[in-house]
Design a protein around this motif. Sequence first.
Motif, PDB file in Angstrom:
ATOM      1  N   VAL A 186      53.701  57.197   3.474  1.00  0.00           N
ATOM      2  CA  VAL A 186      52.833  56.930   5.179  1.00  0.00           C
ATOM      3  C   VAL A 186      52.598  57.749   5.428  1.00  0.00           C
ATOM      4  N   GLN A 187      53.396  59.660   5.730  1.00  0.00           N
ATOM      5  CA  GLN A 187      53.482  60.502   6.407  1.00  0.00           C
ATOM      6  C   GLN A 187      52.598  61.298   5.501  1.00  0.00           C
ATOM      7  N   MET A 188      52.043  61.516   4.103  1.00  0.00           N
ATOM      8  CA  MET A 188      51.257  62.189   3.783  1.00  0.00           C
ATOM      9  C   MET A 188      49.969  61.232   3.623  1.00  0.00           C
ATOM     10  N   GLY A 189      49.745  59.983   4.514  1.00  0.00           N
ATOM     11  CA  GLY A 189      48.427  59.586   4.625  1.00  0.00           C
ATOM     12  C   GLY A 189      47.497  59.237   3.227  1.00  0.00           C
ATOM     13  N   ASP A 190      48.796  58.674   2.580  1.00  0.00           N
ATOM     14  CA  ASP A 190      48.155  58.020   0.787  1.00  0.00           C
ATOM     15  C   ASP A 190      47.612  56.411   1.422  1.00  0.00           C
ATOM     16  N   HIS A 191      46.649  55.793   1.433  1.00  0.00           N
ATOM     17  CA  HIS A 191      45.807  54.864   1.583  1.00  0.00           C
ATOM     18  C   HIS A 191      46.074  54.383   3.156  1.00  0.00           C
ATOM     19  N   LYS A 192      45.760  55.734   3.727  1.00  0.00           N
ATOM     20  CA  LYS A 192      46.164  55.511   4.780  1.00  0.00           C
ATOM     21  C   LYS A 192      45.166  54.317   5.374  1.00  0.00           C
ATOM     22  N   ALA A 193      43.317  54.667   4.868  1.00  0.00           N
ATOM     23  CA  ALA A 193      42.160  53.323   5.719  1.00  0.00           C
ATOM     24  C   ALA A 193      43.066  52.397   5.323  1.00  0.00           C
ATOM     25  N   LEU A 194      43.273  51.653   3.891  1.00  0.00           N
ATOM     26  CA  LEU A 194      43.832  50.632   3.768  1.00  0.00           C
ATOM     27  C   LEU A 194      44.679  50.357   4.477  1.00  0.00           C
ATOM     28  N   GLY A 195      46.625  50.502   4.767  1.00  0.00           N
ATOM     29  CA  GLY A 195      46.890  50.446   5.817  1.00  0.00           C
ATOM     30  C   GLY A 195      47.042  50.286   7.374  1.00  0.00           C
ATOM     31  N   MET A 196      45.664  51.105   7.598  1.00  0.00           N
ATOM     32  CA  MET A 196      45.703  50.856   9.138  1.00  0.00           C
ATOM     33  C   MET A 196      45.041  49.291   9.469  1.00  0.00           C
ATOM     34  N   ALA A 197      43.985  49.290   7.933  1.00  0.00           N
ATOM     35  CA  ALA A 197      43.061  48.146   8.240  1.00  0.00           C
ATOM     36  C   ALA A 197      43.783  46.182   8.057  1.00  0.00           C
ATOM     37  N   VAL A 198      44.642  47.014   7.675  1.00  0.00           N
ATOM     38  CA  VAL A 198      45.507  45.508   7.461  1.00  0.00           C
ATOM     39  C   VAL A 198      46.454  45.245   8.321  1.00  0.00           C
ATOM     40  N   TYR A 199      46.960  46.393   8.947  1.00  0.00           N
ATOM     41  CA  TYR A 199      47.853  46.538  10.024  1.00  0.00           C
ATOM     42  C   TYR A 199      47.550  46.153  11.340  1.00  0.00           C
ATOM     43  N   ALA A 216      57.001  66.274 -12.596  1.00  0.00           N
ATOM     44  CA  ALA A 216      57.769  65.190 -12.331  1.00  0.00           C
ATOM     45  C   ALA A 216      57.612  64.688 -11.092  1.00  0.00           C
ATOM     46  N   SER A 217      57.106  65.512 -10.163  1.00  0.00           N
ATOM     47  CA  SER A 217      57.110  64.739  -9.334  1.00  0.00           C
ATOM     48  C   SER A 217      55.656  64.427  -8.587  1.00  0.00           C
ATOM     49  N   ARG A 218      54.878  64.436  -9.226  1.00  0.00           N
ATOM     50  CA  ARG A 218      53.873  64.106  -9.572  1.00  0.00           C
ATOM     51  C   ARG A 218      53.852  62.555  -9.583  1.00  0.00           C
ATOM     52  N   ARG A 219      54.658  62.540 -10.552  1.00  0.00           N
ATOM     53  CA  ARG A 219      53.820  61.153 -11.912  1.00  0.00           C
ATOM     54  C   ARG A 219      54.877  60.574 -10.733  1.00  0.00           C
ATOM     55  N   VAL A 220      56.533  60.414  -9.624  1.00  0.00           N
ATOM     56  CA  VAL A 220      56.637  59.944  -8.789  1.00  0.00           C
ATOM     57  C   VAL A 220      56.375  59.849  -8.048  1.00  0.00           C
ATOM     58  N   ALA A 221      55.390  60.486  -7.175  1.00  0.00           N
ATOM     59  CA  ALA A 221      54.478  60.625  -6.092  1.00  0.00           C
ATOM     60  C   ALA A 221      53.513  59.289  -6.440  1.00  0.00           C
ATOM     61  N   GLU A 222      52.566  59.191  -7.074  1.00  0.00           N
ATOM     62  CA  GLU A 222      52.075  58.499  -7.696  1.00  0.00           C
ATOM     63  C   GLU A 222      51.729  57.122  -7.875  1.00  0.00           C
ATOM     64  N   ARG A 223      53.508  57.307  -8.640  1.00  0.00           N
ATOM     65  CA  ARG A 223      54.161  55.954  -8.811  1.00  0.00           C
ATOM     66  C   ARG A 223      54.374  55.003  -7.324  1.00  0.00           C
ATOM     67  N   LEU A 224      54.703  55.720  -6.374  1.00  0.00           N
ATOM     68  CA  LEU A 224      55.555  55.521  -4.786  1.00  0.00           C
ATOM     69  C   LEU A 224      54.213  55.285  -4.390  1.00  0.00           C
ATOM     70  N   SER A 225      52.393  56.134  -4.538  1.00  0.00           N
ATOM     71  CA  SER A 225      51.591  55.507  -4.458  1.00  0.00           C
ATOM     72  C   SER A 225      50.855  54.071  -4.940  1.00  0.00           C
ATOM     73  N   GLY A 226      50.810  54.269  -5.641  1.00  0.00           N
ATOM     74  CA  GLY A 226      50.497  52.850  -6.127  1.00  0.00           C
ATOM     75  C   GLY A 226      50.813  51.663  -5.597  1.00  0.00           C
ATOM     76  N   GLU A 227      52.647  52.222  -6.143  1.00  0.00           N
ATOM     77  CA  GLU A 227      54.186  50.652  -4.524  1.00  0.00           C
ATOM     78  C   GLU A 227      53.233  50.554  -3.516  1.00  0.00           C
ATOM     79  N   LEU A 228      52.931  51.713  -3.243  1.00  0.00           N
ATOM     80  CA  LEU A 228      52.486  51.583  -2.038  1.00  0.00           C
ATOM     81  C   LEU A 228      51.216  50.566  -2.049  1.00  0.00           C
ATOM     82  N   ARG A 229      50.311  50.988  -2.396  1.00  0.00           N
ATOM     83  CA  ARG A 229      48.697  50.412  -2.113  1.00  0.00           C
ATOM     84  C   ARG A 229      48.995  48.850  -2.175  1.00  0.00           C
TER      85      ARG A 229
END
Length: 412
Positions: free
Chosen positions: A296-309, A231-244
Amino acid sequence: MIPLLPIPARILLCVSSALALTSLASPTPAAAQPMYRCVDNDGHVVIGKSAPDVPPPANCRRDAIPVPKAIQSQPVAQKDLEAVKQFLNERLTDLAMREARCRSAHETIEVKKDDALDAIDSLSDNRRNSRVSRAESRAAGKVEEAAKLAHVTIKQCVQKAQADIAQVRGILSSPEVLRAQAPELLVALRRDHELAETRREADRQDLEQRRYATLRAERELQAALEEKEAASRRVAERLSGELREQWLTVLENVRGVHEIYASGGSSDTVSDAFSLRLEAIGRLIQSIRVKYASQVQMGDHKALGMAVYAAYAALAAAGPDWQRERQAAESLASAEANAARYGAIRSPSTLDRANSDQSKRLLRTAQQQYEDAKTQLAARRDSLTQLLAETIRIAKEERERTQQVSAEARNP
Protein backbone atom coordinates in the motif's frame (compact mmCIF):
# COMPACT_ATOMS: atom_id res chain seq x y z
CA MET A 1 67.18 -7.40 -3.16
CA ILE A 2 66.98 -11.06 -2.07
CA PRO A 3 69.61 -11.79 0.65
CA LEU A 4 72.53 -13.87 -0.64
CA LEU A 5 74.59 -16.51 1.03
CA PRO A 6 77.46 -14.97 3.04
CA ILE A 7 80.42 -14.27 0.80
CA PRO A 8 82.79 -16.41 2.96
CA ALA A 9 80.52 -19.44 2.55
CA ARG A 10 80.33 -18.99 -1.18
CA ILE A 11 84.11 -18.67 -1.46
CA LEU A 12 84.60 -21.84 0.61
CA LEU A 13 82.37 -23.75 -1.77
CA CYS A 14 84.21 -22.41 -4.81
CA VAL A 15 87.85 -22.51 -3.65
CA SER A 16 88.68 -25.50 -5.81
CA SER A 17 86.57 -24.49 -8.79
CA ALA A 18 88.32 -23.61 -12.00
CA LEU A 19 85.94 -20.69 -12.46
CA ALA A 20 87.19 -19.04 -9.28
CA LEU A 21 90.81 -19.59 -10.19
CA THR A 22 90.41 -18.19 -13.64
CA SER A 23 88.66 -15.12 -12.29
CA LEU A 24 91.77 -13.67 -10.67
CA ALA A 25 93.20 -11.19 -13.12
CA SER A 26 95.02 -7.87 -12.97
CA PRO A 27 94.33 -4.93 -15.25
CA THR A 28 97.20 -5.88 -17.60
CA PRO A 29 99.28 -9.06 -18.02
CA ALA A 30 102.50 -7.15 -17.66
CA ALA A 31 101.49 -5.81 -14.25
CA ALA A 32 100.29 -9.15 -12.92
CA GLN A 33 101.69 -10.12 -9.52
CA PRO A 34 101.40 -13.31 -7.47
CA MET A 35 98.14 -13.42 -5.46
CA TYR A 36 96.61 -15.71 -2.86
CA ARG A 37 93.12 -16.36 -1.45
CA CYS A 38 92.11 -18.07 1.77
CA VAL A 39 89.59 -18.04 4.60
CA ASP A 40 90.94 -16.93 7.98
CA ASN A 41 90.05 -18.28 11.40
CA ASP A 42 87.12 -15.82 11.70
CA GLY A 43 85.56 -17.07 8.47
CA HIS A 44 86.53 -14.01 6.41
CA VAL A 45 87.93 -14.25 2.89
CA VAL A 46 91.44 -12.90 2.49
CA ILE A 47 92.59 -12.07 -1.05
CA GLY A 48 95.73 -10.10 -1.70
CA LYS A 49 99.04 -9.80 -3.43
CA SER A 50 101.63 -12.39 -2.52
CA ALA A 51 104.92 -10.53 -2.39
CA PRO A 52 108.09 -11.40 -0.42
CA ASP A 53 107.70 -8.30 1.71
CA VAL A 54 103.91 -8.80 2.15
CA PRO A 55 103.35 -12.37 3.35
CA PRO A 56 99.80 -13.78 3.86
CA PRO A 57 98.28 -13.48 7.33
CA ALA A 58 99.58 -15.98 9.88
CA ASN A 59 96.14 -17.56 10.44
CA CYS A 60 95.79 -18.61 6.80
CA ARG A 61 99.31 -19.24 5.54
CA ARG A 62 98.78 -22.96 5.44
CA ASP A 63 95.58 -22.68 3.40
CA ALA A 64 96.78 -19.94 1.08
CA ILE A 65 96.24 -20.92 -2.54
CA PRO A 66 98.57 -19.25 -5.06
CA VAL A 67 96.95 -18.07 -8.25
CA PRO A 68 98.96 -18.60 -11.46
CA LYS A 69 99.93 -15.49 -13.34
CA ALA A 70 98.33 -16.81 -16.51
CA ILE A 71 94.97 -17.01 -14.80
CA GLN A 72 95.41 -13.57 -13.22
CA SER A 73 96.04 -12.07 -16.63
CA GLN A 74 92.64 -13.21 -17.95
CA PRO A 75 90.66 -10.02 -18.69
CA VAL A 76 87.28 -9.05 -17.16
CA ALA A 77 84.89 -6.88 -19.17
CA GLN A 78 84.38 -3.38 -17.84
CA LYS A 79 80.59 -3.68 -17.98
CA ASP A 80 80.86 -6.81 -15.82
CA LEU A 81 82.94 -4.89 -13.30
CA GLU A 82 80.33 -2.09 -13.23
CA ALA A 83 77.57 -4.63 -12.69
CA VAL A 84 79.55 -6.20 -9.84
CA LYS A 85 80.12 -2.79 -8.26
CA GLN A 86 76.39 -2.02 -8.39
CA PHE A 87 75.65 -5.43 -6.94
CA LEU A 88 78.08 -4.87 -4.06
CA ASN A 89 76.76 -1.36 -3.38
CA GLU A 90 73.26 -2.77 -3.12
CA ARG A 91 74.65 -5.43 -0.84
CA LEU A 92 76.13 -2.69 1.36
CA THR A 93 72.72 -1.03 1.60
CA ASP A 94 71.11 -4.32 2.66
CA LEU A 95 73.79 -4.95 5.26
CA ALA A 96 73.47 -1.42 6.64
CA MET A 97 69.70 -1.94 7.02
CA ARG A 98 70.36 -5.26 8.76
CA GLU A 99 72.78 -3.60 11.16
CA ALA A 100 70.24 -0.86 11.91
CA ARG A 101 67.54 -3.43 12.60
CA CYS A 102 69.84 -5.35 14.91
CA ARG A 103 70.76 -2.19 16.83
CA SER A 104 67.13 -1.14 17.20
CA ALA A 105 66.32 -4.55 18.69
CA HIS A 106 68.28 -3.60 21.86
CA GLU A 107 65.69 -0.97 22.77
CA THR A 108 62.82 -3.30 21.94
CA ILE A 109 64.20 -5.96 24.25
CA GLU A 110 64.59 -3.46 27.07
CA VAL A 111 61.00 -2.29 26.65
CA LYS A 112 59.67 -5.84 26.71
CA LYS A 113 61.85 -6.70 29.69
CA ASP A 114 60.54 -3.67 31.61
CA ASP A 115 56.95 -4.59 30.72
CA ALA A 116 57.47 -8.14 31.97
CA LEU A 117 59.08 -6.98 35.21
CA ASP A 118 56.30 -4.43 35.75
CA ALA A 119 53.73 -7.18 35.28
CA ILE A 120 55.50 -9.30 37.90
CA ASP A 121 55.66 -6.35 40.30
CA SER A 122 51.96 -5.68 39.82
CA LEU A 123 51.18 -9.19 41.06
CA SER A 124 52.81 -8.46 44.40
CA ASP A 125 51.34 -4.95 44.57
CA ASN A 126 47.83 -6.38 44.28
CA ARG A 127 48.32 -8.56 47.34
CA ARG A 128 47.79 -7.30 50.84
CA ASN A 129 51.31 -7.98 52.16
CA SER A 130 52.98 -6.67 48.93
CA ARG A 131 55.73 -9.28 49.32
CA VAL A 132 57.42 -10.80 46.27
CA SER A 133 57.05 -14.56 46.19
CA ARG A 134 59.81 -16.98 45.25
CA ALA A 135 58.06 -17.85 42.02
CA GLU A 136 57.91 -14.19 41.10
CA SER A 137 61.59 -13.75 41.94
CA ARG A 138 62.49 -16.73 39.78
CA ALA A 139 60.35 -15.36 36.98
CA ALA A 140 62.05 -11.97 37.23
CA GLY A 141 65.47 -13.66 37.13
CA LYS A 142 64.49 -15.61 34.04
CA VAL A 143 63.36 -12.39 32.39
CA GLU A 144 66.70 -10.73 33.17
CA GLU A 145 68.65 -13.74 31.89
CA ALA A 146 66.59 -13.96 28.72
CA ALA A 147 67.18 -10.25 28.09
CA LYS A 148 70.94 -10.70 28.49
CA LEU A 149 71.01 -13.62 26.08
CA ALA A 150 68.97 -11.64 23.60
CA HIS A 151 71.39 -8.70 23.86
CA VAL A 152 74.31 -11.06 23.22
CA THR A 153 72.59 -12.46 20.14
CA ILE A 154 71.82 -8.98 18.88
CA LYS A 155 75.40 -7.91 19.48
CA GLN A 156 76.56 -10.86 17.40
CA CYS A 157 74.12 -9.83 14.71
CA VAL A 158 75.58 -6.30 14.69
CA GLN A 159 79.14 -7.63 14.60
CA LYS A 160 78.34 -10.00 11.77
CA ALA A 161 76.74 -7.22 9.76
CA GLN A 162 79.72 -4.94 10.40
CA ALA A 163 82.15 -7.69 9.37
CA ASP A 164 80.21 -8.31 6.16
CA ILE A 165 80.15 -4.57 5.46
CA ALA A 166 83.90 -4.34 5.97
CA GLN A 167 84.44 -7.32 3.68
CA VAL A 168 82.32 -5.85 0.89
CA ARG A 169 84.01 -2.47 1.28
CA GLY A 170 87.38 -4.22 1.11
CA ILE A 171 86.42 -5.80 -2.19
CA LEU A 172 85.23 -2.47 -3.58
CA SER A 173 88.39 -0.65 -2.41
CA SER A 174 90.82 -3.02 -4.15
CA PRO A 175 90.73 -3.36 -7.95
CA GLU A 176 92.68 -6.63 -7.75
CA VAL A 177 90.30 -8.14 -5.24
CA LEU A 178 87.31 -6.85 -7.22
CA ARG A 179 88.63 -8.51 -10.39
CA ALA A 180 89.38 -11.71 -8.48
CA GLN A 181 85.83 -11.81 -7.11
CA ALA A 182 84.13 -10.60 -10.30
CA PRO A 183 83.37 -13.99 -11.93
CA GLU A 184 81.91 -15.47 -8.75
CA LEU A 185 79.93 -12.30 -8.00
CA LEU A 186 78.61 -12.29 -11.56
CA VAL A 187 77.33 -15.80 -11.02
CA ALA A 188 75.65 -14.64 -7.78
CA LEU A 189 74.28 -11.59 -9.58
CA ARG A 190 72.79 -13.73 -12.33
CA ARG A 191 71.33 -16.02 -9.72
CA ASP A 192 69.83 -13.00 -7.98
CA HIS A 193 68.30 -11.87 -11.24
CA GLU A 194 66.92 -15.35 -11.87
CA LEU A 195 65.49 -15.51 -8.36
CA ALA A 196 64.01 -12.04 -8.75
CA GLU A 197 62.49 -13.01 -12.08
CA THR A 198 61.15 -16.22 -10.57
CA ARG A 199 59.63 -14.24 -7.72
CA ARG A 200 58.17 -11.67 -10.10
CA GLU A 201 56.63 -14.47 -12.13
CA ALA A 202 55.28 -16.07 -8.96
CA ASP A 203 53.91 -12.71 -7.84
CA ARG A 204 52.34 -12.19 -11.25
CA GLN A 205 50.71 -15.62 -11.16
CA ASP A 206 49.58 -15.02 -7.59
CA LEU A 207 48.14 -11.65 -8.63
CA GLU A 208 46.35 -13.27 -11.55
CA GLN A 209 44.96 -15.96 -9.30
CA ARG A 210 43.82 -13.40 -6.75
CA ARG A 211 42.24 -11.31 -9.51
CA TYR A 212 40.49 -14.37 -10.86
CA ALA A 213 39.33 -15.34 -7.37
CA THR A 214 38.12 -11.78 -6.76
CA LEU A 215 36.32 -11.70 -10.09
CA ARG A 216 34.74 -15.07 -9.41
CA ALA A 217 33.69 -13.94 -5.93
CA GLU A 218 32.23 -10.75 -7.39
CA ARG A 219 30.32 -12.73 -9.99
CA GLU A 220 29.02 -15.14 -7.37
CA LEU A 221 28.02 -12.21 -5.17
CA GLN A 222 26.33 -10.50 -8.11
CA ALA A 223 24.50 -13.72 -8.95
CA ALA A 224 23.41 -14.09 -5.33
CA LEU A 225 22.22 -10.48 -5.26
CA GLU A 226 20.34 -10.94 -8.51
CA GLU A 227 18.74 -14.12 -7.20
CA LYS A 228 17.81 -12.34 -4.00
CA GLU A 229 16.33 -9.44 -5.96
CA ALA A 230 14.45 -11.89 -8.20
CA ALA A 231 13.07 -13.67 -5.13
CA SER A 232 12.08 -10.31 -3.64
CA ARG A 233 10.38 -9.37 -6.90
CA ARG A 234 8.51 -12.67 -6.96
CA VAL A 235 7.34 -12.14 -3.38
CA ALA A 236 6.38 -8.54 -4.16
CA GLU A 237 4.49 -9.62 -7.26
CA ARG A 238 2.66 -12.31 -5.31
CA LEU A 239 1.70 -9.90 -2.54
CA SER A 240 0.71 -7.28 -5.10
CA GLY A 241 -1.56 -9.82 -6.80
CA GLU A 242 -3.06 -10.78 -3.46
CA LEU A 243 -3.68 -7.10 -2.70
CA ARG A 244 -5.48 -6.65 -6.02
CA GLU A 245 -7.68 -9.68 -5.34
CA GLN A 246 -8.46 -8.39 -1.85
CA TRP A 247 -9.57 -5.01 -3.24
CA LEU A 248 -11.73 -6.80 -5.80
CA THR A 249 -13.29 -8.84 -2.99
CA VAL A 250 -14.05 -5.65 -1.10
CA LEU A 251 -15.58 -4.25 -4.27
CA GLU A 252 -17.94 -7.22 -4.57
CA ASN A 253 -19.00 -6.72 -0.97
CA VAL A 254 -19.55 -3.01 -1.60
CA ARG A 255 -21.73 -3.84 -4.61
CA GLY A 256 -23.79 -6.19 -2.44
CA VAL A 257 -24.33 -3.50 0.19
CA HIS A 258 -25.19 -1.01 -2.54
CA GLU A 259 -27.88 -3.36 -3.86
CA ILE A 260 -29.42 -3.47 -0.37
CA TYR A 261 -29.27 0.31 -0.19
CA ALA A 262 -30.70 0.79 -3.67
CA SER A 263 -33.56 -1.64 -3.01
CA GLY A 264 -35.23 0.94 -0.79
CA GLY A 265 -36.27 -1.58 1.85
CA SER A 266 -37.39 -0.08 5.13
CA SER A 267 -37.66 -3.09 7.40
CA ASP A 268 -35.43 -3.56 10.40
CA THR A 269 -34.02 -6.73 8.88
CA VAL A 270 -32.82 -4.89 5.79
CA SER A 271 -31.37 -2.09 7.89
CA ASP A 272 -29.53 -4.53 10.14
CA ALA A 273 -28.12 -6.39 7.15
CA PHE A 274 -26.88 -3.11 5.70
CA SER A 275 -25.14 -2.12 8.93
CA LEU A 276 -23.58 -5.52 9.57
CA ARG A 277 -22.17 -5.85 6.08
CA LEU A 278 -20.75 -2.32 6.24
CA GLU A 279 -18.97 -3.19 9.52
CA ALA A 280 -17.56 -6.36 7.95
CA ILE A 281 -16.24 -4.38 4.98
CA GLY A 282 -14.58 -1.86 7.33
CA ARG A 283 -12.78 -4.67 9.20
CA LEU A 284 -11.67 -6.23 5.92
CA ILE A 285 -10.24 -2.93 4.68
CA GLN A 286 -8.36 -2.47 7.98
CA SER A 287 -6.88 -5.98 7.75
CA ILE A 288 -5.78 -5.33 4.15
CA ARG A 289 -3.96 -2.15 5.18
CA VAL A 290 -2.14 -4.02 7.94
CA LYS A 291 -1.25 -7.19 6.03
CA TYR A 292 -0.21 -5.41 2.82
CA ALA A 293 1.19 -2.25 4.40
CA SER A 294 4.38 -2.28 2.28
CA GLN A 295 2.47 -2.72 -0.97
CA VAL A 296 0.00 0.00 0.00
CA GLN A 297 2.84 2.40 0.86
CA MET A 298 4.55 1.65 -2.47
CA GLY A 299 1.33 2.52 -4.29
CA ASP A 300 0.43 -0.92 -5.65
CA HIS A 301 -3.07 -0.79 -7.19
CA LYS A 302 -3.51 2.65 -5.69
CA ALA A 303 -6.31 3.73 -8.05
CA LEU A 304 -8.32 0.58 -7.40
CA GLY A 305 -7.85 0.79 -3.63
CA MET A 306 -8.81 4.45 -3.48
CA ALA A 307 -11.90 3.88 -5.64
CA VAL A 308 -13.07 0.91 -3.56
CA TYR A 309 -12.51 2.77 -0.30
CA ALA A 310 -14.34 5.85 -1.66
CA ALA A 311 -17.36 3.69 -2.53
CA TYR A 312 -17.29 2.14 0.95
CA ALA A 313 -17.00 5.57 2.62
CA ALA A 314 -19.90 6.89 0.52
CA LEU A 315 -22.08 3.95 1.56
CA ALA A 316 -21.18 4.51 5.19
CA ALA A 317 -22.06 8.20 4.85
CA ALA A 318 -25.38 7.30 3.14
CA GLY A 319 -26.61 5.31 6.12
CA PRO A 320 -27.89 8.34 8.09
CA ASP A 321 -29.82 9.59 5.02
CA TRP A 322 -31.50 6.23 4.75
CA GLN A 323 -32.36 6.25 8.46
CA ARG A 324 -33.69 9.80 8.16
CA GLU A 325 -35.95 8.79 5.25
CA ARG A 326 -37.28 5.82 7.24
CA GLN A 327 -37.98 7.99 10.28
CA ALA A 328 -39.71 10.61 8.09
CA ALA A 329 -41.88 7.89 6.51
CA GLU A 330 -42.85 6.57 9.93
CA SER A 331 -43.65 10.10 11.15
CA LEU A 332 -45.78 10.71 8.04
CA ALA A 333 -47.73 7.49 8.54
CA SER A 334 -48.39 8.42 12.17
CA ALA A 335 -49.51 11.95 11.22
CA GLU A 336 -51.81 10.57 8.53
CA ALA A 337 -53.38 8.18 11.01
CA ASN A 338 -53.99 10.95 13.52
CA ALA A 339 -55.48 13.27 10.91
CA ALA A 340 -57.75 10.51 9.63
CA ARG A 341 -58.90 9.65 13.16
CA TYR A 342 -59.87 13.24 13.98
CA GLY A 343 -61.44 13.71 10.55
CA ALA A 344 -63.72 10.71 11.07
CA ILE A 345 -65.48 12.26 14.08
CA ARG A 346 -69.08 13.26 13.00
CA SER A 347 -69.90 15.68 15.80
CA PRO A 348 -66.56 17.04 16.88
CA SER A 349 -66.32 19.10 19.99
CA THR A 350 -64.29 22.24 20.30
CA LEU A 351 -61.38 20.17 21.59
CA ASP A 352 -61.75 17.71 18.73
CA ARG A 353 -61.70 20.50 16.19
CA ALA A 354 -58.57 21.95 17.80
CA ASN A 355 -56.88 18.53 17.75
CA SER A 356 -57.94 18.04 14.15
CA ASP A 357 -56.36 21.35 13.13
CA GLN A 358 -53.18 20.40 15.01
CA SER A 359 -53.02 16.97 13.35
CA LYS A 360 -53.41 18.58 9.93
CA ARG A 361 -50.50 20.95 10.62
CA LEU A 362 -48.37 18.05 11.82
CA LEU A 363 -49.36 16.08 8.73
CA ARG A 364 -48.23 18.89 6.44
CA THR A 365 -44.94 19.14 8.34
CA ALA A 366 -44.41 15.37 8.17
CA GLN A 367 -45.16 15.37 4.46
CA GLN A 368 -42.59 18.12 3.86
CA GLN A 369 -39.94 16.36 5.93
CA TYR A 370 -40.61 13.09 4.15
CA GLU A 371 -40.32 14.76 0.74
CA ASP A 372 -37.04 16.40 1.75
CA ALA A 373 -35.63 13.14 3.12
CA LYS A 374 -36.77 11.21 0.05
CA THR A 375 -35.21 13.81 -2.27
CA GLN A 376 -31.89 13.74 -0.39
CA LEU A 377 -31.91 9.94 -0.36
CA ALA A 378 -32.58 9.82 -4.09
CA ALA A 379 -29.69 12.21 -4.73
CA ARG A 380 -27.45 10.07 -2.51
CA ARG A 381 -28.45 6.93 -4.38
CA ASP A 382 -27.71 8.57 -7.74
CA SER A 383 -24.23 9.68 -6.60
CA LEU A 384 -23.52 6.23 -5.15
CA THR A 385 -24.59 4.57 -8.38
CA GLN A 386 -22.24 6.80 -10.38
CA LEU A 387 -19.38 6.28 -7.90
CA LEU A 388 -19.84 2.51 -7.95
CA ALA A 389 -19.95 2.49 -11.75
CA GLU A 390 -16.62 4.38 -11.82
CA THR A 391 -15.14 1.93 -9.32
CA ILE A 392 -16.26 -1.02 -11.45
CA ARG A 393 -14.68 0.61 -14.50
CA ILE A 394 -11.37 1.02 -12.69
CA ALA A 395 -11.52 -2.59 -11.53
CA LYS A 396 -12.13 -3.74 -15.11
CA GLU A 397 -9.14 -1.78 -16.37
CA GLU A 398 -7.04 -3.25 -13.56
CA ARG A 399 -8.00 -6.78 -14.61
CA GLU A 400 -7.25 -6.08 -18.26
CA ARG A 401 -3.86 -4.59 -17.40
CA THR A 402 -3.01 -7.59 -15.25
CA GLN A 403 -3.98 -9.99 -18.01
CA GLN A 404 -1.85 -8.07 -20.50
CA VAL A 405 1.19 -8.15 -18.20
CA SER A 406 0.72 -11.90 -17.67
CA ALA A 407 0.47 -12.48 -21.41
CA GLU A 408 3.65 -10.49 -22.05
CA ALA A 409 5.45 -12.48 -19.34
CA ARG A 410 4.42 -15.76 -20.94
CA ASN A 411 5.34 -14.59 -24.46
CA PRO A 412 8.27 -12.16 -24.13
